[in-house]
Design a protein around this motif. Structure first.
Motif, PDB file in Angstrom:
ATOM      1  N   ALA A   1      10.843  10.869  -6.254  1.00  0.00           N
ATOM      2  CA  ALA A   1       9.632  10.457  -5.555  1.00  0.00           C
ATOM      3  C   ALA A   1       9.224  11.559  -4.602  1.00  0.00           C
ATOM      4  O   ALA A   1      10.060  12.159  -3.941  1.00  0.00           O
ATOM      5  N   SER A   2       7.941  11.831  -4.529  1.00  0.00           N
ATOM      6  CA  SER A   2       7.442  12.868  -3.640  1.00  0.00           C
ATOM      7  C   SER A   2       7.452  12.382  -2.203  1.00  0.00           C
ATOM      8  O   SER A   2       7.541  11.183  -1.917  1.00  0.00           O
ATOM      9  N   SER A   3       7.339  13.318  -1.286  1.00  0.00           N
ATOM     10  CA  SER A   3       7.379  12.951   0.130  1.00  0.00           C
ATOM     11  C   SER A   3       6.199  12.076   0.517  1.00  0.00           C
ATOM     12  O   SER A   3       6.318  11.200   1.376  1.00  0.00           O
ATOM     13  N   ASN A   4       5.025  12.297  -0.118  1.00  0.00           N
ATOM     14  CA  ASN A   4       3.872  11.453   0.224  1.00  0.00           C
ATOM     15  C   ASN A   4       4.060  10.034  -0.295  1.00  0.00           C
ATOM     16  O   ASN A   4       3.593   9.069   0.311  1.00  0.00           O
ATOM     17  N   LEU A   5       4.797   9.875  -1.420  1.00  0.00           N
ATOM     18  CA  LEU A   5       5.120   8.524  -1.882  1.00  0.00           C
ATOM     19  C   LEU A   5       6.119   7.862  -0.940  1.00  0.00           C
ATOM     20  O   LEU A   5       6.018   6.666  -0.654  1.00  0.00           O
ATOM     21  N   GLN A   6       7.053   8.630  -0.445  1.00  0.00           N
ATOM     22  CA  GLN A   6       7.994   8.095   0.540  1.00  0.00           C
ATOM     23  C   GLN A   6       7.253   7.622   1.783  1.00  0.00           C
ATOM     24  O   GLN A   6       7.543   6.571   2.344  1.00  0.00           O
ATOM     25  N   GLU A   7       6.270   8.412   2.220  1.00  0.00           N
ATOM     26  CA  GLU A   7       5.480   8.033   3.397  1.00  0.00           C
ATOM     27  C   GLU A   7       4.732   6.738   3.151  1.00  0.00           C
ATOM     28  O   GLU A   7       4.663   5.864   4.017  1.00  0.00           O
ATOM     29  N   LEU A   8       4.192   6.584   1.941  1.00  0.00           N
ATOM     30  CA  LEU A   8       3.430   5.388   1.598  1.00  0.00           C
ATOM     31  C   LEU A   8       4.326   4.160   1.523  1.00  0.00           C
ATOM     32  O   LEU A   8       4.007   3.100   2.058  1.00  0.00           O
ATOM     33  N   VAL A   9       5.481   4.293   0.853  1.00  0.00           N
ATOM     34  CA  VAL A   9       6.313   3.134   0.539  1.00  0.00           C
ATOM     35  C   VAL A   9       7.256   2.774   1.678  1.00  0.00           C
ATOM     36  O   VAL A   9       7.422   1.598   2.020  1.00  0.00           O
ATOM     37  N   SER A  10       7.898   3.766   2.267  1.00  0.00           N
ATOM     38  CA  SER A  10       8.934   3.464   3.249  1.00  0.00           C
ATOM     39  C   SER A  10       8.426   3.466   4.683  1.00  0.00           C
ATOM     40  O   SER A  10       9.148   3.082   5.599  1.00  0.00           O
ATOM     41  N   GLY A  11       7.210   3.894   4.891  1.00  0.00           N
ATOM     42  CA  GLY A  11       6.673   3.936   6.246  1.00  0.00           C
ATOM     43  C   GLY A  11       6.006   2.641   6.636  1.00  0.00           C
ATOM     44  O   GLY A  11       6.119   1.618   5.972  1.00  0.00           O
ATOM     45  N   ASN A  12       5.276   2.681   7.737  1.00  0.00           N
ATOM     46  CA  ASN A  12       4.567   1.503   8.233  1.00  0.00           C
ATOM     47  C   ASN A  12       3.057   1.667   8.075  1.00  0.00           C
ATOM     48  O   ASN A  12       2.283   1.141   8.874  1.00  0.00           O
ATOM     49  N   ALA A  13       2.663   2.420   7.046  1.00  0.00           N
ATOM     50  CA  ALA A  13       1.238   2.641   6.825  1.00  0.00           C
ATOM     51  C   ALA A  13       0.527   1.311   6.612  1.00  0.00           C
ATOM     52  O   ALA A  13       1.016   0.430   5.909  1.00  0.00           O
ATOM     53  N   LYS A  14      -0.643   1.170   7.222  1.00  0.00           N
ATOM     54  CA  LYS A  14      -1.396  -0.076   7.145  1.00  0.00           C
ATOM     55  C   LYS A  14      -2.713   0.128   6.416  1.00  0.00           C
ATOM     56  O   LYS A  14      -3.231   1.240   6.302  1.00  0.00           O
ATOM     57  N   LEU A  15      -3.236  -0.988   5.946  1.00  0.00           N
ATOM     58  CA  LEU A  15      -4.502  -0.971   5.235  1.00  0.00           C
ATOM     59  C   LEU A  15      -5.596  -0.342   6.090  1.00  0.00           C
ATOM     60  O   LEU A  15      -6.399   0.459   5.606  1.00  0.00           O
ATOM     61  N   ARG A  16      -5.615  -0.656   7.370  1.00  0.00           N
ATOM     62  CA  ARG A  16      -6.662  -0.139   8.244  1.00  0.00           C
ATOM     63  C   ARG A  16      -6.485   1.351   8.548  1.00  0.00           C
ATOM     64  O   ARG A  16      -7.360   1.970   9.161  1.00  0.00           O
ATOM     65  N   ASP A  17      -5.328   1.944   8.138  1.00  0.00           N
ATOM     66  CA  ASP A  17      -5.122   3.378   8.321  1.00  0.00           C
ATOM     67  C   ASP A  17      -5.782   4.198   7.220  1.00  0.00           C
ATOM     68  O   ASP A  17      -5.859   5.430   7.328  1.00  0.00           O
ATOM     69  N   LEU A  18      -6.221   3.545   6.156  1.00  0.00           N
ATOM     70  CA  LEU A  18      -6.876   4.271   5.074  1.00  0.00           C
ATOM     71  C   LEU A  18      -8.234   4.787   5.542  1.00  0.00           C
ATOM     72  O   LEU A  18      -8.799   4.285   6.508  1.00  0.00           O
ATOM     73  N   PRO A  19      -8.755   5.800   4.853  1.00  0.00           N
ATOM     74  CA  PRO A  19     -10.010   6.426   5.321  1.00  0.00           C
ATOM     75  C   PRO A  19     -11.244   5.571   5.056  1.00  0.00           C
ATOM     76  O   PRO A  19     -11.922   5.723   4.038  1.00  0.00           O
ATOM     77  N   PHE A  20     -11.541   4.660   5.976  1.00  0.00           N
ATOM     78  CA  PHE A  20     -12.775   3.881   5.909  1.00  0.00           C
ATOM     79  C   PHE A  20     -13.796   4.513   6.849  1.00  0.00           C
ATOM     80  O   PHE A  20     -13.494   4.804   8.002  1.00  0.00           O
ATOM     81  N   SER A  21     -14.992   4.719   6.358  1.00  0.00           N
ATOM     82  CA  SER A  21     -16.030   5.402   7.132  1.00  0.00           C
ATOM     83  C   SER A  21     -17.158   4.442   7.462  1.00  0.00           C
ATOM     84  O   SER A  21     -17.641   3.707   6.590  1.00  0.00           O
ATOM     85  N   ASP A  22     -17.604   4.470   8.712  1.00  0.00           N
ATOM     86  CA  ASP A  22     -18.730   3.624   9.106  1.00  0.00           C
ATOM     87  C   ASP A  22     -20.029   4.078   8.455  1.00  0.00           C
ATOM     88  O   ASP A  22     -21.021   3.341   8.461  1.00  0.00           O
ATOM     89  N   ASP A  23     -20.030   5.297   7.906  1.00  0.00           N
ATOM     90  CA  ASP A  23     -21.242   5.779   7.238  1.00  0.00           C
ATOM     91  C   ASP A  23     -21.434   5.120   5.875  1.00  0.00           C
ATOM     92  O   ASP A  23     -22.565   4.943   5.418  1.00  0.00           O
ATOM     93  N   THR A  24     -20.316   4.750   5.221  1.00  0.00           N
ATOM     94  CA  THR A  24     -20.419   4.226   3.857  1.00  0.00           C
ATOM     95  C   THR A  24     -19.818   2.838   3.689  1.00  0.00           C
ATOM     96  O   THR A  24     -20.292   2.066   2.852  1.00  0.00           O
ATOM     97  N   ASP A  25     -18.779   2.514   4.445  1.00  0.00           N
ATOM     98  CA  ASP A  25     -18.079   1.241   4.266  1.00  0.00           C
ATOM     99  C   ASP A  25     -18.685   0.186   5.187  1.00  0.00           C
ATOM    100  O   ASP A  25     -18.144  -0.137   6.246  1.00  0.00           O
ATOM    101  N   LYS A  26     -19.818  -0.318   4.749  1.00  0.00           N
ATOM    102  CA  LYS A  26     -20.555  -1.292   5.553  1.00  0.00           C
ATOM    103  C   LYS A  26     -21.467  -2.081   4.628  1.00  0.00           C
ATOM    104  O   LYS A  26     -21.771  -1.663   3.507  1.00  0.00           O
ATOM    105  N   VAL A  27     -21.879  -3.228   5.088  1.00  0.00           N
ATOM    106  CA  VAL A  27     -22.849  -4.025   4.352  1.00  0.00           C
ATOM    107  C   VAL A  27     -23.816  -4.631   5.351  1.00  0.00           C
ATOM    108  O   VAL A  27     -23.484  -4.844   6.523  1.00  0.00           O
TER     109      VAL A  27
END
Length: 605
Positions: A105-131
């Motif tokens: 497993a790559s280090s970025n997969l380790q970061e994704l799976v074993s870390g505490n990354a949250k849904l809200r940490d993903l790149p959501f932009s107020d310019d595009t992610d809106k309705v």
């Protein structure tokens, strides 16, 4: 048998013991444990070459960063590479140099799976992610039909319609941030239609910015009449403040009838006046309604002669509370003291007035920004929920996180490894035999998270006919709550999530609920449903092969001679055939040893 270890493309000196490696499949592993296969701790001698490779990190005075970063490694056995793209970490230095070697497993997969990354940490932009909430429910894939507890009609949908976040969008954002592609079986097409409704109504920082109104003072403000306000403001667009001339008070006010909530006002006004001597200063006064605010207006005499004064007034006010309503008593005015001798008044180019409303609740027509309303969920938990809902196991490749159905293992019997000739034992009896898997009970409960607003029962159970097992265990509890259906479940019914209700006064009130997961589909209009997502339905449709795995399990451990070529080409998810037992097995674990003798743990299929 000769082992070679390379760290950062440099060959290290090895002890005579070589390297013992563990190859472990993820067939029955929790997602958080699939980070990598791994070796036991490797002890390297403290030779001059090895000390050079680690940058002399043994010395307290050393500034080497070698112990604090992950290094690349590979292992060769008898000249054949059996491990590539491994991660090497220095643990300690004592009598030996101790390192760990991990791979798979790559280090970025380790970061994704074993870390505490949250849904809200993903790149959501107020310019595009809106309705825009005024979209008619069901007319947009982002705004499918959901019963929110009140009637959605022309008077309520603006404020009380909510969007959904699709799993496909989440997977794409994971790829954007971690460079990890989430792959799932084409046969389970429903995964692409899963979505998480954004049930909160949080105000984003951008909502405050959206409501801000800026007014610029006209350049020319000449006014020789008495008792007149000299500040004239431009109307900038239909949504901006109306500038009214109130003849009964002989002034001009700032009149914002489109804002019906309390707001702050920031003002920076630089005014230049020319007045004739000796009638004195003509002072502009700031009024709130009919009351003078008492603000200090700084003044500076720029130039003077015997008959003419040139005066600069620098008016700066911040945080004035103003309740804007359609009446003159609440308007903001700038008045002049009576002065028939005023010759000329002008403003600077940077004179402005800002109106900053206090946005506490989303109003009708406001923009719904995803960034402020993403549920507080861990990415690992979302990935687990997909694995468990559809009875899947997970493998990894560089840059990929791949879901598989258990039936794939059975389907590969036609290409199974025949290790009959590699089996060391000649007595046709396994070294050891176990009869049950870890963490399996007679009743294995699958649940959705509890939520007081959910009336239906959506839990399920997998029963294993083995009286020697514990009676019951909680196999999995989802991070999501179940969801009731509006109307009798059918092709036209849709999800019911009562986040709104009418109080005794007929006003709409909001209630928070637990996160939900739904299936979105199109049938003349867009709608969401929970049909087919209850645990009984999921287990019945997707868990058949998994149940075969855990029912009357037999796990044997055998000594099998595997060459470096075998280890290099091994696919842990292809079955093994042993003629001695006349059956097929799934590989659970391989531990390498001396002379190519490996302890292999196998699960009977």
């Amino acid at each position: 048998m000769r082992d070679e270890l390379y760290i950062n493309n440099q060959r290290v000196d090895m002890s005579e013991s070589g390297i013992n490696l563990t190859f472990r499949s993820n067939l029955l592993s929790d997602i958080s444990k699939i980070v990598s296969n791994y070796s036991y701790t490797i002890k390297l001698p403290k030779t001059a070459n090895n000390m050079r490779i680690i940058g002399g990190a043994v010395l307290p005075s050393s500034e080497s960063d070698f112990p604090y970063i992950v290094h690349s490694g590979r292992v060769l056995r008898d000249g054949i590479m059996i491990v590539d793209n491994a991660n090497v970490v220095l643990l300690s230095i004592g009598e030996n140099i101790e390192i760990t070697l991990s791979w798979g497993a790559s280090s970025n997969l380790q970061e994704l799976v074993s870390g505490n990354a949250k849904l809200r940490d993903l790149p959501f932009s107020d310019d595009t992610d809106k309705v825009v909430t005024s979209v008619l429910p069901g007319s947009s894939p982002m705004m499918p039909y959901i019963d929110w507890g009140i009637e959605i009609n022309e008077s309520t949908w603006n404020a009380f319609n909510h969007p959904v976040l699709t799993l496909s969008t989440i997977f794409q954002r994971i790829k954007n941030k971690y460079d990890i592609e989430i792959v799932y079986p084409e046969s389970i097409e429903k995964i692409a239609g899963l979505c998480i409704p954004l049930t909160s109504q949080n105000v984003a920082e951008q909502n405050q910015i959206d409501e801000k109104r800026t007014f610029y003072v006209e350049k020319e403000l000449t006014n020789n009449s008495q008792d007149r306000t000299f500040v004239q403001l431009r109307k900038d667009g239909n949504q901006y403040c109306y500038i009214g001339d109130f003849e009964e008070l002989q002034n001009v006010g700032i009149y914002a009838n489109h804002i019906d909530i309390v707001c702050d006002m920031d003002l920076h006004l630089i005014v230049y006046q020319e007045i004739t001597f000796p009638y004195g200063y003509v002072v502009p006064l700031l009024f709130m309604g009919n009351e003078y605010t008492g603000e200090t207006l700084s003044e500076e005499v720029i130039d003077t002669n015997r008959t003419l004064f040139k005066i600069k007034y620098d008016i700066q006010i911040s945080g004035v509370d103003l309740s804007i309503e359609p009446n003159i008593e609440q308007c903001l005015r700038f008045d002049l003291i009576k002065a028939s001798t005023l010759v000329y008044t002008s403003s600077s180019d940077n004179s402005y007035i800002n109106i900053n409303p206090h946005v506490e609740d989303l109003r009708q027509g406001a923009t719904f920004y995803f960034s402020a309303n993403i549920p507080d969920l861990k990415l690992t938990d979302i990935l687990k929920s997909i694995k468990n809902m559809y009875g899947l196991y997970v493998t990894t490749e560089p840059g990929k996180f791949i879901y598989h159905e258990y039936k794939e293992v059975y389907s590969k019997k036609s290409v199974a490894y025949d290790w009959s000739q590699k089996l060391v034992s000649k007595v046709n009896v396994p070294n050891t035999t176990e009869y049950r898997l870890d963490e399996i009970a007679q009743s294995n409960l699958f649940k959705y998270k509890e939520d007081d607003t959910v009336k239906g029962l959506y839990d399920g159970v997998i029963n294993v006919n083995d009286k020697t097992l514990d009676a019951e265990r909680e196999a999995y509890t989802s991070i999501f709550a179940g969801t009731d259906e509006y109307g009798k479940p059918s092709n036209s019914s849709y999800a019911y999530i009562p986040i709104y209700h009418y109080n005794d006064s007929g006003e709409v009130e909001y209630d928070d609920v637990e996160p939900r997961i739904l299936y979105r589909q199109y049938n003349r209009t867009w709608r969401t449903t929970f049909i087919g997502l209850g645990w009984e339905a999921l287990i019945s449709e997707y868990y058949g092969s998994y149940i075969d795995f855990i029912t009357k399990a037999k796990i044997i451990t055998e000594t099998i001679k595997l060459s470096p070529v075998d280890l290099k080409n091994i696919d842990l998810y292809i079955p093994v055939y042993l003629r001695q037992y006349g059956t097929y097995f799934a590989i659970l674990e391989i531990k390498t040893g001396d002379n190519n003798l490996c302890d292999v743990k196998l699960l009977k299929l």
